[in-house]
Design an enzyme around this catalytic site. Structure first.
Site, short mmCIF file in Angstrom:
data_model
loop_
_atom_site.label_atom_id
_atom_site.label_comp_id
_atom_site.label_asym_id
_atom_site.label_seq_id
_atom_site.Cartn_x
_atom_site.Cartn_y
_atom_site.Cartn_z
N GLU A 174 0.83 -1.20 0.00
CA GLU A 174 0.00 0.00 0.00
C GLU A 174 0.87 1.25 0.00
O GLU A 174 1.88 1.33 0.69
CB GLU A 174 -0.92 -0.01 1.22
CG GLU A 174 -1.58 1.31 1.58
CD GLU A 174 -2.43 1.90 0.47
OE1 GLU A 174 -2.60 3.14 0.45
OE2 GLU A 174 -2.91 1.15 -0.40
N ARG A 204 -17.34 4.30 3.76
CA ARG A 204 -16.22 3.60 3.12
C ARG A 204 -15.16 3.18 4.13
O ARG A 204 -14.62 2.08 4.05
CB ARG A 204 -15.58 4.49 2.06
CG ARG A 204 -16.41 4.78 0.84
CD ARG A 204 -15.61 5.55 -0.20
NE ARG A 204 -14.60 4.69 -0.78
CZ ARG A 204 -14.76 3.96 -1.89
NH1 ARG A 204 -15.90 4.00 -2.54
NH2 ARG A 204 -13.78 3.22 -2.35
N TYR A 207 -28.41 9.06 1.89
CA TYR A 207 -28.78 7.84 2.60
C TYR A 207 -28.02 7.77 3.93
O TYR A 207 -27.00 8.44 4.11
CB TYR A 207 -28.47 6.59 1.75
CG TYR A 207 -27.09 6.55 1.15
CD1 TYR A 207 -25.98 6.11 1.88
CD2 TYR A 207 -26.88 6.94 -0.17
CE1 TYR A 207 -24.72 6.07 1.31
CE2 TYR A 207 -25.62 6.91 -0.74
CZ TYR A 207 -24.54 6.46 0.00
OH TYR A 207 -23.29 6.43 -0.56
N ASP A 245 -11.34 -0.86 -9.64
CA ASP A 245 -11.16 0.32 -10.49
C ASP A 245 -9.94 0.24 -11.39
O ASP A 245 -9.87 0.92 -12.41
CB ASP A 245 -11.05 1.58 -9.62
CG ASP A 245 -12.41 2.06 -9.12
OD1 ASP A 245 -13.43 1.52 -9.58
OD2 ASP A 245 -12.43 2.97 -8.27
#
Length: 401
Positions: A32, A109, A218, A300
């Site tokens: 990462e 997220r 939401y 993605d």
């Protein structure tokens, strides 16, 4: 036989890939770029097709502790405020569970990433490397070797590029250029519902459709916070890959001029807006765009899409489930890794392409003007939930659970 999967990227897709690979019996080694696992503050929607995967991985309880379970999806006119159509979602145990075997979930997220990270950390055969982005790789018939920004080269049996929209792995693997600017901007805001007037609090998903714009809101974080996303047509300045910018409420108010009072009031109540310039790629054209040799792409990095079907994170998680199925088979000496990654790509690319194409089409419908807008509204009033439900999407069962 012990095999090692090297994974580029520690977002939702990368962590899902690491978890799925570990569950398949592989050692997972994740690289990462950032110094910590973190996600920008924004909500996402997870359809039953995705929630079934998370449940299959044993994450039902962890998801229930952080997510919200909306009771319905409603579509309203951003101009008149009129309700155009509704789809019952049923919360934790209603319509979606009865029809598709899992609820419809909305989640922050960072909370989704956090539960995936915790699950990966429980796997003894998973190793996580922070501040070590991959900068290049090479592969042959026997192995794939990666070079990170620091440390020695690392050899593995497969490389999974889950490094997002601006994927370094994709650029070396396919060399097909950068993602395209869409001319759409996303304004996002999060706020505790307790800080909102009672009339603006909500436990359902609402989409407001208007000319060249739409707004969705939401609940997230057990229903205690409200996530609002306003997407408008326009451009922004600055580096294209710096997708998170500060934004001003007055800019958004100007862009939403002409919308109904109820919508403008809701947008005005939010603070701390952030701005994203949206990018995507054309729908996938073949399996070669998802795997070549011992290198595969996921999420993605393979198929970025506009958020008009609420399936970006979902397709990454589905990819990871299918990847785990392929990697488990690759432990059998009869099947080589490259062949199984090609099978992974073959089983995923058409579904991903369909979701990408549907997201593009939804964008045209959501932002419609003139006769198309009139026809959209009339259809929603007449058919309602039949148009909003998507059995082809929610009913698909990914393998590898």
């Amino acid at each position: 036989m012990i095999r090692q999967a090297l994974i580029a990227g520690g977002g939702i897709g990368g962590l899902a890939a690491a978890l799925s690979a570990s569950r398949a019996g592989w050692d997972a080694r994740l690289f990462e770029r950032a110094p910590a696992f973190s996600e920008v503050g924004a909500g996402i929607q997870l359809g039953p097709n995705v929630v079934r995967v998370l449940h299959g991985w044993g994450l039902a309880q962890a998801l229930q502790e952080v997510a919200a379970f909306p009771d319905r999806l409603q579509v309203r006119s951003a101009v008149s405020g009129q309700t155009l159509g509704e789809l019952p979602l049923g919360g934790r145990a209603g319509a979606m569970v009865e029809r598709y075997g899992a609820p419809y979930v909305t989640v922050h997220r960072a909370d989704l990433q956090g539960l995936l990270l915790a699950a990966v950390q429980q796997q003894t055969d998973a190793k996580l490397h922070l501040e070590r982005p991959l900068i290049s790789f090479s592969q042959n018939e026997q192995a794939v070797t990666v070079k990170a920004i620091s440390g020695p080269e690392v050899e593995g049996d497969a490389l999974i590029g889950a490094d997002g929209l601006w994927s370094t792995v994709r650029q070396q693997l396919l060399g097909d250029g950068l993602p395209r600017r869409t001319g759409h901007l996303a304004y996002r805001a999060l706020m505790p519902q307790a800080q909102l007037p009672k009339r603006l609090r909500s436990q359902h998903v609402t989409a407001w459709l208007g000319p060249r714009m739409h707004v969705v809101h939401y609940p997230v974080r057990r229903g205690e916070w409200l996530n609002v996303v306003a997407i408008v047509e326009g451009e922004t300045t600055g580096e294209p890959n710096l997708w998170d910018h500060s934004a001003h409420a007055c800019d958004l108010a100007r862009l939403l001029a002409g919308s109904c009072t109820a919508l403008q009031e809701r947008v005005a109540a939010m603070d701390r807006w952030r701005l994203w310039a949206l990018h995507d790629r054309a729908p996938m054209q073949g399996r070669h765009q998802q795997a070549v040799g011992r290198v595969a792409l996921l999420g993605d990095a393979a198929h970025p899409m506009l958020p008009y079907l609420a399936q970006g994170a979902g397709m990454a998680i589905e990819d990871a489930a299918e990847l785990g199925h392929a990697l488990a088979q690759a432990l059998d000496p009869v099947f080589d890794v490259s062949t199984m990654l090609q099978r992974y790509a073959l089983n995923r690319w058409q579904r991903n392409a369909r979701v990408q194409a549907r997201a593009l089409r939804n964008g045209q419908i959501f932002h419609a003007q003139g006769l198309l807008r009139w026809g959209r509204d009339a259809s929603l009033k007449l058919l309602g939930g039949k148009l909003l439900d998507m059995p082809w999407l929610y009913g698909a069962v990914p393998r590898g659970l």
